[in-house]
Every structure is written in structure tokens, then in C-alpha cells.
Design a protein around this motif. Structure first.
Motif, mmCIF file in Angstrom:
data_model
loop_
_atom_site.group_PDB
_atom_site.id
_atom_site.type_symbol
_atom_site.label_atom_id
_atom_site.label_comp_id
_atom_site.label_asym_id
_atom_site.label_seq_id
_atom_site.Cartn_x
_atom_site.Cartn_y
_atom_site.Cartn_z
ATOM 1 N N ARG A 279 0.869 -1.311 -0.044
ATOM 2 C CA ARG A 279 0.201 0.040 -0.100
ATOM 3 C C ARG A 279 0.736 1.422 0.247
ATOM 4 O O ARG A 279 0.397 2.464 -0.607
ATOM 5 N N ILE B 139 1.761 1.771 -3.435
ATOM 6 C CA ILE B 139 0.457 2.241 -4.486
ATOM 7 C C ILE B 139 -0.489 3.304 -3.651
ATOM 8 O O ILE B 139 -1.003 3.080 -2.645
ATOM 9 N N GLY B 140 -0.905 4.066 -4.534
ATOM 10 C CA GLY B 140 -1.739 5.275 -3.892
ATOM 11 C C GLY B 140 -3.218 4.790 -4.621
ATOM 12 O O GLY B 140 -3.356 4.493 -5.873
ATOM 13 N N VAL B 141 -4.191 5.076 -3.793
ATOM 14 C CA VAL B 141 -5.581 4.667 -4.563
ATOM 15 C C VAL B 141 -6.435 5.811 -4.249
ATOM 16 O O VAL B 141 -6.640 6.308 -3.352
ATOM 17 N N PHE C 249 -10.494 7.158 -5.226
ATOM 18 C CA PHE C 249 -12.012 6.578 -5.331
ATOM 19 C C PHE C 249 -13.020 7.723 -6.020
ATOM 20 O O PHE C 249 -12.672 8.723 -5.653
ATOM 21 N N LYS D 231 -13.525 8.623 -0.041
ATOM 22 C CA LYS D 231 -13.464 8.160 0.856
ATOM 23 C C LYS D 231 -12.465 8.990 2.063
ATOM 24 O O LYS D 231 -11.578 8.357 2.589
ATOM 25 N N LEU E 103 -11.759 10.602 5.539
ATOM 26 C CA LEU E 103 -12.180 10.523 7.201
ATOM 27 C C LEU E 103 -12.775 11.743 7.562
ATOM 28 O O LEU E 103 -12.104 12.625 7.618
ATOM 29 N N PHE F 202 -2.493 11.061 7.738
ATOM 30 C CA PHE F 202 -2.607 9.586 8.279
ATOM 31 C C PHE F 202 -2.061 8.634 7.451
ATOM 32 O O PHE F 202 -1.521 7.513 7.963
ATOM 33 N N VAL G 102 0.525 5.765 9.275
ATOM 34 C CA VAL G 102 0.291 4.391 9.291
ATOM 35 C C VAL G 102 1.237 3.553 8.849
ATOM 36 O O VAL G 102 1.672 2.422 9.187
ATOM 37 N N ARG H 109 -3.600 12.496 -0.559
ATOM 38 C CA ARG H 109 -3.235 11.179 0.441
ATOM 39 C C ARG H 109 -2.677 9.980 -0.309
ATOM 40 O O ARG H 109 -1.759 9.233 -0.159
ATOM 41 N N SER H 110 -3.131 10.127 -1.857
ATOM 42 C CA SER H 110 -2.596 9.009 -2.753
ATOM 43 C C SER H 110 -1.182 8.921 -3.054
ATOM 44 O O SER H 110 -0.466 7.981 -3.289
HETATM 45 P P1 ADP Z 1 -8.387 -0.342 5.739
HETATM 46 O O1 ADP Z 1 -7.513 -0.769 4.489
HETATM 47 O O2 ADP Z 1 -8.632 -1.361 6.626
HETATM 48 O O3 ADP Z 1 -9.776 0.408 5.053
HETATM 49 P P2 ADP Z 1 -6.185 1.449 6.240
HETATM 50 O O4 ADP Z 1 -5.775 1.768 7.582
HETATM 51 O O5 ADP Z 1 -5.496 0.711 5.177
HETATM 52 O O6 ADP Z 1 -7.580 0.664 6.498
HETATM 53 O O7 ADP Z 1 -6.839 2.756 5.608
HETATM 54 C C1 ADP Z 1 -7.223 3.992 6.189
HETATM 55 C C2 ADP Z 1 -7.729 4.821 5.531
HETATM 56 O O8 ADP Z 1 -6.688 5.476 4.437
HETATM 57 C C3 ADP Z 1 -8.871 4.378 4.460
HETATM 58 O O9 ADP Z 1 -9.734 5.713 4.262
HETATM 59 C C4 ADP Z 1 -8.318 4.109 3.122
HETATM 60 O O10 ADP Z 1 -9.218 4.338 2.187
HETATM 61 C C5 ADP Z 1 -6.984 5.104 3.252
HETATM 62 N N1 ADP Z 1 -5.782 4.356 2.179
HETATM 63 C C6 ADP Z 1 -5.260 3.447 2.623
HETATM 64 N N2 ADP Z 1 -4.384 3.114 1.982
HETATM 65 C C7 ADP Z 1 -4.503 4.137 0.884
HETATM 66 C C8 ADP Z 1 -3.541 4.380 -0.334
HETATM 67 N N3 ADP Z 1 -2.653 3.577 -0.709
HETATM 68 N N4 ADP Z 1 -3.977 5.507 -0.983
HETATM 69 C C9 ADP Z 1 -5.000 6.078 -0.721
HETATM 70 N N5 ADP Z 1 -5.772 5.959 0.489
HETATM 71 C C10 ADP Z 1 -5.315 5.008 1.448
#
Ligand code: ADP
Ligand code: ADP
Length: 228
Positions: free
Chosen positions: A78, A81-83, A85, A89, A91, A102, A106, A150-151
Motif C-alpha cells: 500500500r 500504491i496510491g488509491v 476513489f 473516502k 475521514l 494519516f 500508518v 493522500r494517494s
Molecule cells: P483499511 O484498508 O482497513 O480500510 P487502512 O488503515 O489501510 O484501512 O486505511 C485507512 C484509510 O486510508 C482508509 O480511508 C483508506 O481508504 C485510506 N487508504 C489506505 N491506503 C491508501 C492508499 N494507498 N492510498 C489512498 N488511501 C489509502
């Protein structure tokens, strides 16, 4: 950098979402994934960040074989890789700054590094001045900018986006696309599922079309190829 070999996915309810998928995406490419609703686009891209696991075949991202990846190594993936949506999504009870920070907390990045990187990234997406605001105080386009920040804050090699402009008006969609272009120009691979015909036909990139769970078209600088 992203490779799938003979990948298929059958969900537990028996739906065969993908079959016989073979692809190779190089570092730095920008790829649109198109297809009608239910074609298998989301399943295809969710497999790249291991949200969905294939029933058959192998997938590797950045040389990491996802089928062999242990659960405790998923955070490592993770980080690379940035995601992004369609529905952001974010918080809701955290500020813009905190939402972006955040993603670095993590992975236990150092506080000084977090502060510098988050502010740099918010500047890149044009939201430095709104760092203290809550998501509910922002427009849809601004919320998507936070989600993009964030991504990319952990400087991943690839960003996966699932219909990132699906909830945005045309003008805002172009602004969001300009940010993805900028990120791609800096060398980050982008894989984006989209229904946006105007964008695909204007900002030309590789197009992978999926229908009925199979890749039916894969063209460099391709067209959207559907009426709308
Ligand atoms: P989970 O995978 O159990 O939902 P995470 O702690 O991995 O929880 O993620 C917490 C938050 O961060 C969620 O809102 C998630 O969508 C976002 N997130 C996690 N990984 C990524 C990422 N690589 N890119 C963008 N957002 C992420
Ligand atoms: P698209 O993103 O192109 O709309 P999806 O990958 O979401 O396509 O869906 C492909 C097929 O798989 C559809 O028939 C859909 O109903 C089914 N599907 C998607 N997710 C699930 C799931 N979690 N469980 C069962 N079937 C699913």
C-alpha cells in the motif's frame, strides 16, 4: 511494473468477473480502463492493490508477487500504491491535513518528515490554504484533491484511480485530470478506470477496454470507443 498472467476472478456467488487476463504496464505509463457497467473494470483494478484476490493466475506490482504476499506485507504494498476513489473516502472527522498525514502515520514515518511532505503535497494539489478545514467544508473537487494528495504523499510508484471524476462536474473533472497529468509527468504510473469519453479522447493515453470480463482492446493513445 504491473503484470498479470492468465488472471481470472470468480466471486464466491459464482459470478465470473474476469477471465484470461494478460497485461503488462510499464513504469511511467498512463492507462485508461474503459468498458460498460459490470464489464469487470473495478475487479481488474482492485486486484492491483490486493483489494480483490484472483481465483487463478499471477499478479505482480513493482516486482512484488501479490499471490504470495503475506498479510503482514500488505502495508508495504500500500505504501507503493496510491488509491483514489470516485467517492473520495475521506475521514470526515479529520482535517484536510490530518487526512493526508494519516497515510504517512500508518507507515510510521517520522513526524518532521510527515509535516514537510504533507504541506508539499497539499501545495501540489492547490489546497495548502485549506489544510485546517474539514472535508464537509470543501467542494467535491477539493475533496478529490485531498484524496489525490493522500494517494501520493508516500511517493508511490503507481496510483490507481477508480472513476475519480465520476462525481464531479465537467470543469472540475478537467482540473482533477490536470493534477493526474502532473503526477504522471513526474514519473508515477497511473491506471484509471473511467467513463469520461471527452477526457479519454482529448488527453490521449493507452486505453484498455474490458467487456464481459475479457480485454477486448488495448491501444496506445486509444479512443474511448463508446457513445457515452
Ligand atoms: P483499511 O484498508 O482497513 O480500510 P487502512 O488503515 O489501510 O484501512 O486505511 C485507512 C484509510 O486510508 C482508509 O480511508 C483508506 O481508504 C485510506 N487508504 C489506505 N491506503 C491508501 C492508499 N494507498 N492510498 C489512498 N488511501 C489509502
Ligand atoms: P465494472 O467496474 O466494470 O462495473 P465490476 O468489476 O464491478 O465491473 O463487476 C464485474 C462483475 O462482477 C459484475 O457482474 C458484478 O456484479 C460482479 N461483482 C463485482 N463485485 C462483486 C462481489 N464483491 N461479489 C460478487 N459479484 C461481484
Amino acid at each position: 511494473m504491473i503484470e498479470m498472467q492468465e488472471v481470472s476472478k470468480t466471486y464466491p456467488n459464482g459470478v465470473n468477473a474476469l477471465s484470461g487476463i494478460n497485461i503488462h504496464i510499464e513504469q511511467g505509463e498512463f492507462v485508461y480502463v474503459v468498458g460498460t457497467s459490470g464489464a469487470g473494470k473495478s475487479t481488474f483494478i482492485k486486484m492491483m492493490y490486493r483489494e480483490v484476490r484472483p481465483s487463478e493466475g499471477t499478479i505482480s506490482v513493482n516486482g512484488i508477487n501479490l499471490s504470495k504476499l503475506r498479510l503482514n506485507k500488505v502495508p508495504l504494498l500500500r505504501r507503493n500504491i496510491g488509491v483514489v476513489f470516485q467517492d473520495f473516502k475521506l475521514l470526515q472527522n479529520l482535517s484536510v491535513y490530518e487526512n493526508v498525514a494519516f497515510a504517512m502515520e500508518v507507515i510510521e514515518e517520522q513526524p518532521a518528515v510527515i509535516k514537510r511532505r504533507v504541506m508539499e503535497t497539499l501545495e501540489l494539489v492547490g489546497l495548502k490554504h485549506k489544510a485546517r478545514m474539514l472535508p464537509t467544508e470543501l467542494s467535491g473537487g477539493e475533496q478529490q484533491r485531498v484524496s489525490i494528495a493522500r494517494s501520493i504523499v508516500n511517493a508511490p510508484k503507481v496510483v490507481i484511480a477508480d472513476e475519480p471524476t465520476g462525481n464531479l462536474d465537467p470543469e472540475t473533472s478537467w482540473e482533477i485530470m490536470n493534477i493526474f497529468e502532473e503526477i504522471n509527468l513526474r514519473g508515477t504510473t497511473i491506471v484509471m478506470a473511467t467513463h469520461n469519453k471527452e477526457i479519454v479522447n482529448t488527453i490521449k493515453h493507452r486505453v484498455i477496454a474490458i467487456e464481459g470480463g475479457k480485454i477486448v482492446r488495448d491501444e496506445a493513445k486509444g479512443e474511448y470507443g463508446y457513445e457515452s
